[in-house]
Design a protein around this motif. Structure first.
Motif, PDB file in Angstrom:
ATOM      1  N   LEU A 307       0.818  -1.218   0.000  1.00 44.64           N
ATOM      2  CA  LEU A 307       0.000   0.000   0.000  1.00 44.64           C
ATOM      3  C   LEU A 307       0.850   1.266   0.000  1.00 44.64           C
ATOM      4  CD1 LEU A 307      -2.849  -0.948   2.516  1.00 44.64           C
ATOM      5  CD2 LEU A 307      -3.034  -0.706   0.045  1.00 44.64           C
ATOM      6  N   TYR A 320      -7.227   5.039   5.185  1.00 43.75           N
ATOM      7  CA  TYR A 320      -7.575   3.765   4.543  1.00 43.75           C
ATOM      8  C   TYR A 320      -7.173   2.588   5.427  1.00 43.75           C
ATOM      9  CZ  TYR A 320      -7.938   0.082   1.042  1.00 43.75           C
ATOM     10  OH  TYR A 320      -8.272  -1.073   0.373  1.00 43.75           O
ATOM     11  N   ARG A 321      -6.013   2.690   6.049  1.00 46.03           N
ATOM     12  CA  ARG A 321      -5.566   1.608   6.933  1.00 46.03           C
ATOM     13  C   ARG A 321      -6.479   1.438   8.140  1.00 46.03           C
ATOM     14  NH1 ARG A 321       0.956   2.543   6.175  1.00 46.03           N
ATOM     15  NH2 ARG A 321       1.297   0.705   4.860  1.00 46.03           N
ATOM     16  N   ILE A 324      -9.232  -0.920   6.763  1.00 39.43           N
ATOM     17  CA  ILE A 324      -8.909  -2.334   6.506  1.00 39.43           C
ATOM     18  C   ILE A 324      -8.458  -3.066   7.764  1.00 39.43           C
ATOM     19  CG2 ILE A 324      -8.338  -1.916   4.087  1.00 39.43           C
ATOM     20  CD1 ILE A 324      -5.370  -2.146   4.842  1.00 39.43           C
ATOM     21  N   ASN A 325      -8.120  -2.333   8.811  1.00 36.45           N
ATOM     22  CA  ASN A 325      -7.756  -2.974  10.072  1.00 36.45           C
ATOM     23  C   ASN A 325      -8.914  -3.026  11.054  1.00 36.45           C
ATOM     24  OD1 ASN A 325      -4.744  -3.709  10.093  1.00 36.45           O
ATOM     25  ND2 ASN A 325      -4.708  -1.642   9.246  1.00 36.45           N
ATOM     26  N   THR A 344      -5.027  -2.549  -5.623  1.00 30.33           N
ATOM     27  CA  THR A 344      -5.161  -1.988  -4.273  1.00 30.33           C
ATOM     28  C   THR A 344      -5.784  -3.001  -3.324  1.00 30.33           C
ATOM     29  OG1 THR A 344      -5.419   0.227  -5.233  1.00 30.33           O
ATOM     30  CG2 THR A 344      -6.059  -0.043  -2.935  1.00 30.33           C
ATOM     31  N   LEU A 345      -6.780  -3.748  -3.800  1.00 28.31           N
ATOM     32  CA  LEU A 345      -7.387  -4.775  -2.953  1.00 28.31           C
ATOM     33  C   LEU A 345      -6.375  -5.865  -2.596  1.00 28.31           C
ATOM     34  CD1 LEU A 345     -11.000  -5.414  -4.338  1.00 28.31           C
ATOM     35  CD2 LEU A 345     -10.330  -4.221  -2.264  1.00 28.31           C
ATOM     36  N   SER A 348      -4.071  -4.590  -0.089  1.00 30.17           N
ATOM     37  CA  SER A 348      -4.751  -4.520   1.212  1.00 30.17           C
ATOM     38  C   SER A 348      -4.742  -5.880   1.892  1.00 30.17           C
ATOM     39  CB  SER A 348      -6.195  -4.031   1.028  1.00 30.17           C
ATOM     40  OG  SER A 348      -6.241  -2.793   0.356  1.00 30.17           O
ATOM     41  N   GLU A 351      -1.408  -6.887   3.202  1.00 33.50           N
ATOM     42  CA  GLU A 351      -1.011  -6.213   4.436  1.00 33.50           C
ATOM     43  C   GLU A 351      -1.704  -6.781   5.671  1.00 33.50           C
ATOM     44  OE1 GLU A 351      -1.422  -1.684   6.097  1.00 33.50           O
ATOM     45  OE2 GLU A 351      -0.105  -2.032   4.391  1.00 33.50           O
ATOM     46  N   LEU A 426     -14.299  -6.551   1.625  1.00 33.30           N
ATOM     47  CA  LEU A 426     -13.708  -5.593   0.685  1.00 33.30           C
ATOM     48  C   LEU A 426     -14.207  -5.918  -0.712  1.00 33.30           C
ATOM     49  CD1 LEU A 426     -11.293  -6.545   2.878  1.00 33.30           C
ATOM     50  CD2 LEU A 426     -10.090  -4.696   1.724  1.00 33.30           C
TER      51      LEU A 426
END
Length: 575
Positions: A307, A320-321, A324-325, A344-345, A348, A351, A426
């Motif tokens: 990312l 954004y983080r 996704i967290n 990007t997915l 993600s 990560e 997502l």
């Protein structure tokens, strides 16, 4: 000039120069043990240094000149028959190119002049003392293509295709093409000239960093185009007579039905070029002049699944983080086809994946295979749709689910139900910006009262072409060349064109994002059915930076041109 015989450590040189930390070096060494690549390649892939950083550091430490392709310094002397002195296989294996010879002294450009064993072998092979120069691996690779003739081989193969009925391959006249038997098609597809031509078309596209190859028939000709950095470029086409043989060869590789020319077909195959495994997706459609074929090139080595390397501005990446967290909720990425949403997915998932989490994805198609994630390919012909796959996922004890695309109400409803029952989901939508995603969900039938509690984050993205680092030129900003655009910079850059970027002025692309966090004000607006204008006003008040604003940021940073930023964001000057 002689190099000392003890092998210097590139990583230590970069630490000494302050380009990386000792901790980053150890991380790269660990990755090297797993992947078996050179330390420099690992550091570049991790985004810690650039190729130019490495070769400039080597040149400085070893007191060796640095040469670049853009400045015309990697052109071998055409009158010294250097190609016979160093075989192409050796030059490509060790990424070096001979430039000139003066009596018993041979000047050679290296990507890695620290390889003492290779240097000794080169001296024995040529019988010359070696005068080293350093250059980046990508510059040498392009210079090798030009010097040893890969592009000229492609032109030669294409030129040879016009020599019909020469004994190498018997070709049909255009009006006879449709009547060729299956056995004849297979025979033609396996003939050496066609195999060589298709191989060179694929190889050159990969070398040129193309994302797609378009093979399109017209009445009297074939059009072959490469999409590079989002723009299509035409290459010299082969003879029209070769169309069926070329398409049959591609279909054989992709395991498609070569006799079926009336219906669209989809397939895939894998090639191994220069020790890189490249996935190719093939799509054919029937047109009035024959089948049009598009090959999508998926080169994992060109896509950073990190990312921090995609182009996020720091604040947007932080926001954004957060999404996704989160332990549960719904995250959407929006934008047109080919804007990098899938990348990007994947970055993600890369990560947030963990041995302690169960990650599943359902995609159409599966573009990249990620370790630690159970990936499912949609197969509508046997009933495996996004909706059916998602229902099965909910019985698989998932923590995180990725859905390639929400296309209908049924899929959207299952995604929302999963998000509301403790899963992180997502997915992607096709909308122009982040606020429009809410209207899109409502349009396909999702009630606002379900969107409001489930939606966490919506990100919109685009891809901008990056200015060529070798030839971009600065110019002064004036009110006349800005118009209504507001920039916080006195100097910005524009494209010029050089050999390194094939005279386009651009090389590579970077993503821009707008990240909409669903706060309490937005939730309240969604629940009461606020209009797009109202939602957009709320996002501006809460500090969301738009695609247009982030594009201008890349202009101020010297990454792209003003023209490119305005073109990609639809000339979106805010009123």
């Amino acid at each position: 000039m002689a190099l000392r015989k003890s092998r210097l450590k590139l990583g230590k040189l970069l630490v000494k120069e302050g380009l990386i930390t000792e901790e980053q070096l150890q991380k790269a060494i660990s990755a090297q043990k797993q992947e078996g690549k050179r330390i420099g390649e690992i550091l570049v892939n991790l985004g810690l240094v650039t190729e130019k950083d490495i070769v400039v550091t080597l040149g400085k430490q070893l007191n060796i000149p640095y040469a670049s392709l853009a400045k015309g310094l990697l052109e071998p002397d055409a009158h010294q028959d250097l190609a016979s002195l160093i075989p192409e296989s050796f030059a490509r294996q060790y990424c070096l190119i001979p430039l000139s010879r003066n009596l018993n002294s041979l000047t050679v450009a290296f990507a890695d002049p620290l390889d003492i064993l290779m240097m000794d072998n080169l001296k024995k092979m040529t019988g010359c003392d070696v005068n080293p120069i350093v250059a980046s691996e990508s510059d040498i690779s392009q210079a090798l293509d030009k010097f040893y003739g890969e592009k000229s081989m492609l032109r030669e193969a294409i030129s040879d295709s016009y020599e019909v009925e020469t004994g190498a391959i018997a070709l049909a006249a255009p009006d006879e093409e449709e009547n060729l038997s299956l056995d004849t098609l297979i025979a033609k597809a396996e003939e050496a000239p066609v195999v060589k031509l298709v191989d060179l078309i694929l190889r050159q596209a990969i070398k040129d960093r193309a994302s797609d190859i378009h093979i399109e028939p017209f009445k009297d000709k074939i059009s072959i185009r490469y999409r590079i950095d989002g723009v299509l470029y035409e290459i010299p086409p082969p003879a029209r007579h070769l169309l069926l043989a070329i398409l049959s060869r591609v279909k054989i590789l992709a395991k498609l039905d070569i006799a079926e020319k009336r219906l669209p077909q989809d397939g895939a195959f894998i090639v191994n070029i220069d020790n890189k495994v490249i996935d190719l997706r093939v799509s054919t459609i029937p047109t009035i002049h024959g089948e049009k074929t598009v090959l999508r090139i998926l080169d994992k080595t060109q896509v950073p699944l990190d990312l921090s390397q995609l182009g996020f501005e720091p604040k947007d990446l932080e926001n954004y983080r957060k999404g996704i967290n989160s332990p549960w909720g719904l995250i959407f990425l929006t934008g047109p086809t080919g804007c990098g949403k899938s990348t990007t997915l994947y970055a993600s998932l890369n990560e947030i994946k963990s041995p302690h989490k169960n990650l599943l994805s359902i995609e159409d198609p599966v573009e990249y295979r990620l370790e630690g994630i159970s990936q499912v390919q949609v197969k509508p012909d046997i009933g495996l749709t996004f909706a059916n796959g998602l229902r099965a996922f909910l019985r698989q004890d998932p923590n995180i689910i990725m859905v390639g695309e929400v296309r209908d109400l049924e899929t959207a409803q299952i995604c929302i139900r999963a998000a509301l029952t403790g899963h992180l989901v997502l997915s992607t939508l096709h909308t122009n910006d982040a606020p429009t995603a809410i209207g899109r969900l409502i349009d396909i039938g999702v009630p606002p009262y379900l969107i409001s509690p489930s939606l966490l984050t919506v990100g919109a993205q685009r891809l901008l072409r990056k200015l060529c680092p070798e030839c971009k030129e600065a110019y002064e900003v004036t009110p006349e060349n800005l118009g209504k655009v507001k920039l916080n910079a006195d100097l910005i850059y524009r494209p010029r064109g050089c050999d390194y970027c094939n005279q386009t002025g651009y090389r590579g692309r970077i993503a821009i994002f707008e990240i909409m966090l669903i706060n309490e004000r937005l939730k309240e607006g969604v629940a009461r059915g606020a209009t797009y204008q109202e939602l957009k006003a709320i996002t501006k008040e809460t500090g969301m930076r738009t695609l247009y604003e982030n594009a201008l940021k890349k202009v101020e940073q010297g990454i792209t041109s003003l023209e490119e930023a305005l073109n990609v964001t639809l000339m979106g000057v805010e009123s």
